[in-house]
Motif scaffolding. Structure first.
Motif, short mmCIF file in Angstrom:
data_model
loop_
_atom_site.label_atom_id
_atom_site.label_comp_id
_atom_site.label_asym_id
_atom_site.label_seq_id
_atom_site.Cartn_x
_atom_site.Cartn_y
_atom_site.Cartn_z
N LEU A 220 38.68 -13.48 3.73
CA LEU A 220 39.37 -13.15 2.52
C LEU A 220 39.25 -14.43 1.70
CD1 LEU A 220 41.36 -11.81 0.98
CD2 LEU A 220 43.32 -12.87 2.42
N MET A 224 37.68 -15.10 -2.18
CA MET A 224 38.63 -15.76 -3.14
C MET A 224 37.95 -16.87 -3.92
SD MET A 224 42.58 -16.41 -2.35
CE MET A 224 42.92 -16.05 -0.65
N LEU A 234 37.20 -25.87 -1.78
CA LEU A 234 38.38 -25.06 -1.47
C LEU A 234 38.38 -24.07 -0.46
CD1 LEU A 234 39.09 -23.77 -5.17
CD2 LEU A 234 40.52 -25.23 -3.74
N MET A 237 39.64 -26.16 2.53
CA MET A 237 40.83 -26.50 2.42
C MET A 237 41.95 -25.30 2.49
SD MET A 237 40.57 -29.00 -0.91
CE MET A 237 42.24 -28.82 -1.63
N LEU A 238 41.48 -24.21 2.17
CA LEU A 238 42.44 -22.93 2.07
C LEU A 238 42.46 -22.37 3.64
CD1 LEU A 238 41.77 -20.70 -1.11
CD2 LEU A 238 44.07 -21.82 -0.13
N PRO A 241 44.35 -24.69 6.92
CA PRO A 241 45.62 -24.40 7.40
C PRO A 241 46.13 -22.93 7.82
CG PRO A 241 45.57 -25.47 5.17
CD PRO A 241 44.09 -25.10 5.58
N LEU A 242 45.46 -22.04 7.18
CA LEU A 242 45.46 -20.76 7.60
C LEU A 242 45.04 -20.19 8.97
CD1 LEU A 242 44.51 -18.69 4.45
CD2 LEU A 242 46.77 -18.62 5.33
N VAL A 244 45.38 -22.53 11.51
CA VAL A 244 46.08 -23.49 12.54
C VAL A 244 46.72 -22.47 13.45
CG1 VAL A 244 48.15 -24.71 12.72
CG2 VAL A 244 46.42 -25.44 11.09
N PRO A 245 47.34 -21.51 13.35
CA PRO A 245 47.93 -20.59 14.32
C PRO A 245 47.02 -20.31 15.36
CG PRO A 245 49.11 -20.06 12.29
CD PRO A 245 47.94 -20.94 12.02
N ILE A 248 45.84 -23.03 17.67
CA ILE A 248 47.03 -23.28 18.67
C ILE A 248 46.95 -22.10 19.63
CG2 ILE A 248 49.60 -23.07 19.21
CD1 ILE A 248 50.00 -23.86 16.15
N TYR A 277 48.82 -12.28 15.02
CA TYR A 277 48.25 -13.02 13.66
C TYR A 277 47.13 -12.28 13.35
CZ TYR A 277 47.66 -16.91 10.93
OH TYR A 277 47.59 -17.93 9.96
N PHE A 281 47.04 -10.57 9.55
CA PHE A 281 46.37 -10.95 8.47
C PHE A 281 45.10 -9.90 8.37
CE2 PHE A 281 47.46 -14.63 6.39
CZ PHE A 281 48.49 -15.20 7.27
N ILE B 119 51.78 -28.07 7.65
CA ILE B 119 50.79 -27.18 7.52
C ILE B 119 50.92 -26.33 6.32
CG2 ILE B 119 49.67 -25.32 8.74
CD1 ILE B 119 50.74 -26.32 11.39
N LEU B 123 48.51 -26.16 2.88
CA LEU B 123 48.30 -24.97 2.26
C LEU B 123 48.39 -24.51 0.84
CD1 LEU B 123 46.65 -22.11 2.74
CD2 LEU B 123 48.87 -21.22 3.40
N THR B 126 47.11 -26.37 -2.10
CA THR B 126 45.52 -25.73 -2.67
C THR B 126 45.64 -24.68 -3.70
OG1 THR B 126 45.37 -24.07 -0.93
CG2 THR B 126 44.46 -26.11 -0.58
N TYR B 143 43.73 -13.77 -8.86
CA TYR B 143 43.18 -14.60 -7.57
C TYR B 143 44.60 -15.47 -7.04
CZ TYR B 143 38.45 -13.69 -7.65
OH TYR B 143 37.29 -13.04 -7.38
N PHE B 154 51.90 -16.11 5.50
CA PHE B 154 51.59 -17.08 6.62
C PHE B 154 52.77 -17.94 6.89
CE2 PHE B 154 49.03 -20.16 8.54
CZ PHE B 154 49.44 -21.44 8.44
N LEU B 157 54.63 -16.55 9.95
CA LEU B 157 53.83 -16.55 11.13
C LEU B 157 53.37 -17.92 11.75
CD1 LEU B 157 51.49 -13.71 9.97
CD2 LEU B 157 53.05 -13.70 11.99
N ALA B 161 54.14 -19.48 15.48
CA ALA B 161 53.11 -20.05 15.96
C ALA B 161 53.49 -21.65 16.08
CB ALA B 161 51.70 -20.20 15.49
#
Lengths: 295, 226, 67
Positions: A220, A224, A234, A237-238, A241-242, A244-245, A248, A277, A281, B119, B123, B126, B143, B154, B157, B161
């Motif tokens: 995804l 983008m 980018l 960077m995008l 963070p998405l 991280v779970p 974990i 998760y 997503f 976190i 995110l 950006t 976009y 997110f 969630l 987490a």
């Protein structure tokens, strides 16, 4: 990482499209019901000319219902086949990702000044390395499509656009799988203290679930950022963070498996979070992907 | 929002803050463990809640934008996310101040709310680079909406987490909103309302300013001057 | 009712509380200041436009730009 396809020769994508377009014409008088199967041959772009021809024919013969949409599964399989064939021919992603992972393990040895790692530390090093290697694959995922007109070709075809998402995600999943085939034994060889054999069965679940998460989110995000100015920056960077779970869940699930003393078992809690998760997503990516491809 | 709406919002925001601050400093009792420091709670937690709600609302507005293709939804989504980002800076700073006063460290990892916040902040940081990296305005809006929806999903969630991953050996540093005595709960709620009103007011001002600038540009173009 | 005088505890924690509230208000005030500057710019542009419009009422019609 120098790109072999950018050396001025024609890209594999364009070459494949040309091969397919040059194929002797498909029978255009075949009734619609059987067209789907016959169109599900090699190469996604083959849908475009024959489907268009079908539509033209059917405009003339208005008595027949116009329904030229190929089945999504066939489209996905065709696109996936193209992706994997291209990867096999050009070897853009997988060798780079694997080499990066192995080199990173070496760097970790010197950075930590340790011969072996175990437990949570080992889990952390493994997952961070896999994640960053995956970033390399994610960065390259749509680059060829964006630079060589693959998007336009795909958009012309009367097919469900999320097929591209599914195909690319499965392709990325495959790359990750091959990456792990190389990186995990390398990790066991270079850095891991306890033997891999006993941990391996337990490792499969976090690896699989983590890969699914990276595939869904990575595809995804790659879609983008591929047509923006700073896509190499980018993208990570995008994505990070998405993810991280996912980190974990995977790292915490893997940690007990890699302990030297009293290795533990898999905890369902982390696997459950990972699965949830991935599911959420995956659905979100499926829902919004269409909007990225409109032009 | 027309001017009367803005005025009403601003006045109610000021009033709400006067009431909330009076409650915080003159009504709410001093907490037993943390003492006076606990008063940061009435600032930090409403800030955090409003910020997170803002991110999620930005995602909802993005859904509206993609469904209706009305550019106004995209503008609202952008403003709300931008404002939440600014408020988010406030959350991180006040959280850090609180952590330092409580634990002596400027950052603590065992406070799940603060960690998830970091976190989420990284995110959403950006969001603007992504927007400005796309030149075509229609594609940029589209976009950005896709991003806002993904990131908005997110937020919850991520919280789950990170909360799962926090070790329960250390007690929560910055306290939770459960088991609050009545007077503290009242003060907290009033502070929350005040913060939400502030958010709404600032967003409305930002939207009004943006609309005015757009009108101005359109005018000057029609009149033949730039 | 807790009077403010007896609200000050042993350490200097109230410094942090004050700092937190100051940071918050600083952020809000900086934002308002930025908005005020932008508003000034917009007002100046409006004034310029009205002046131009007054000077060249017909010229504006002729010079209509295609957007």
């Amino acid at each position: 990482m120098s790109d072999p396809t950018d050396s001025g020769k024609t890209s594999p994508h364009a070459a494949m499209s040309r091969d397919v377009h040059a194929r002797p014409g498909r029978p255009v008088h075949a009734p619609v019901g059987t067209t789907n199967k016959s169109q599900a041959g090699p190469g996604g772009p083959s849908h475009a000319p024959s489907a268009m021809q079908e539509l033209d024919e059917q405009h003339v013969r208005a008595d027949r219902p116009v329904h030229a949409q190929a089945r999504t599964l066939d489209v996905v399989l065709a696109l996936l086949r193209k992706e994997l064939l291209v990867e096999l021919r050009t070897l853009e992603s997988i060798p780079g990702m694997s080499l990066f992972a192995v080199t990173t393990f070496v760097v970790f040895h010197f950075a930590l000044n340790q011969d072996t790692v175990s437990g949570q530390e080992a889990a952390g090093i493994l997952w961070v390395t896999l994640l960053f290697a995956a970033m390399l694959g994610v960065n390259r995922l749509f680059v060829a499509d964006a630079d060589q007109g693959g998007f336009d070709g795909f958009l012309l075809a009367p097919v469900d656009r999320t097929a591209l998402l599914i195909a690319k995600a499965i392709a990325l999943l495959t790359y990750l799988f091959v990456l792990e085939l190389i990186a995990v034994p390398a990790f066991a060889l270079l850095l891991l203290g306890p033997p891999l054999g006993q941990a391996l069965p337990g490792l499969l679940a976090p690896l699989a679930l983590g890969d699914l998460g990276v595939a869904a989110i990575g595809t995804l995000v790659a879609a983008m950022v591929v047509r923006t100015r700073a896509r190499d920056l980018l993208g990570p960077m995008l994505t990070l963070p998405l993810l991280v779970p996912v980190v974990i869940g995977c790292a915490r699930a893997t940690a007990p498996l890699l302990q030297t003393v009293h290795p533990g078992g898999l905890q369902l809690r982390w696997l459950g979070t990972l699965a949830l998760y991935d599911l959420v997503f995956g659905l979100i990516a499926y829902a919004v992907f269409d909007f990225l491809l409109e032009d | 929002m027309r001017l009367p709406g803005l005025r009403a919002l601003s006045i109610s925001t000021v009033a709400a803050f006067c009431v909330s601050l009076s409650l915080v400093f003159f009504y709410a009792p001093i907490e037993a463990e943390e003492g006076f420091l606990q008063k940061i709670f009435y600032l930090h937690v409403p800030l955090a809640i409003v910020t997170l709600a803002g991110f999620v609302i930005g995602g909802l507005m993005a859904i509206a934008h993609l469904r209706t293709r009305d550019q106004r939804w995209d503008m609202r989504s952008y403003v709300v996310i931008h404002m939440s980002l600014i408020f988010g800076v406030g959350v991180l700073i006040t959280g850090s101040l609180w952590a330092h006063a409580s634990w002596g460290h400027w950052w603590v990892w065992n406070e799940p709310t603060l960690v998830s916040f970091l976190i989420i902040f990284l995110l959403y940081a950006t969001y603007q680079p992504l927007r400005f990296a796309i030149e075509d305005p229609e594609r940029q809006a589209r976009y950005a909406s896709v991003f806002a929806i993904t990131a908005g999903a997110f937020v919850p969630l991520n919280f789950i987490a990170v909360r799962l991953s926090a070790s329960y050996v250390h007690p929560r540093v910055l306290g939770s909103t459960s088991n609050l005595p009545g007077s503290m709960m009242l003060t907290f709620l009033v502070s929350l309302v005040a913060m939400a009103l502030l958010f709404a007011t600032l967003c409305s001002y930002e939207l009004a300013a943006k609309r005015t600038r757009i009108l101005l540009k359109a005018r000057s173009r029609i009149l033949g001057f730039q | 009712m807790t009077p403010l005088a007896t609200a000050l505890p042993e350490h200097t924690n109230d410094g942090y509380v004050a700092a937190a509230y100051i940071v918050f208000f600083a952020i809000v005030l900086i934002y308002v200041a930025i908005m005020a500057i932008r508003l000034g710019r917009v007002e100046r542009k409006v004034r310029e436009l009205s002046a131009q419009e007054r000077e060249h009422p017909e010229g504006a019609q002729k010079e209509r730009e295609t957007v």
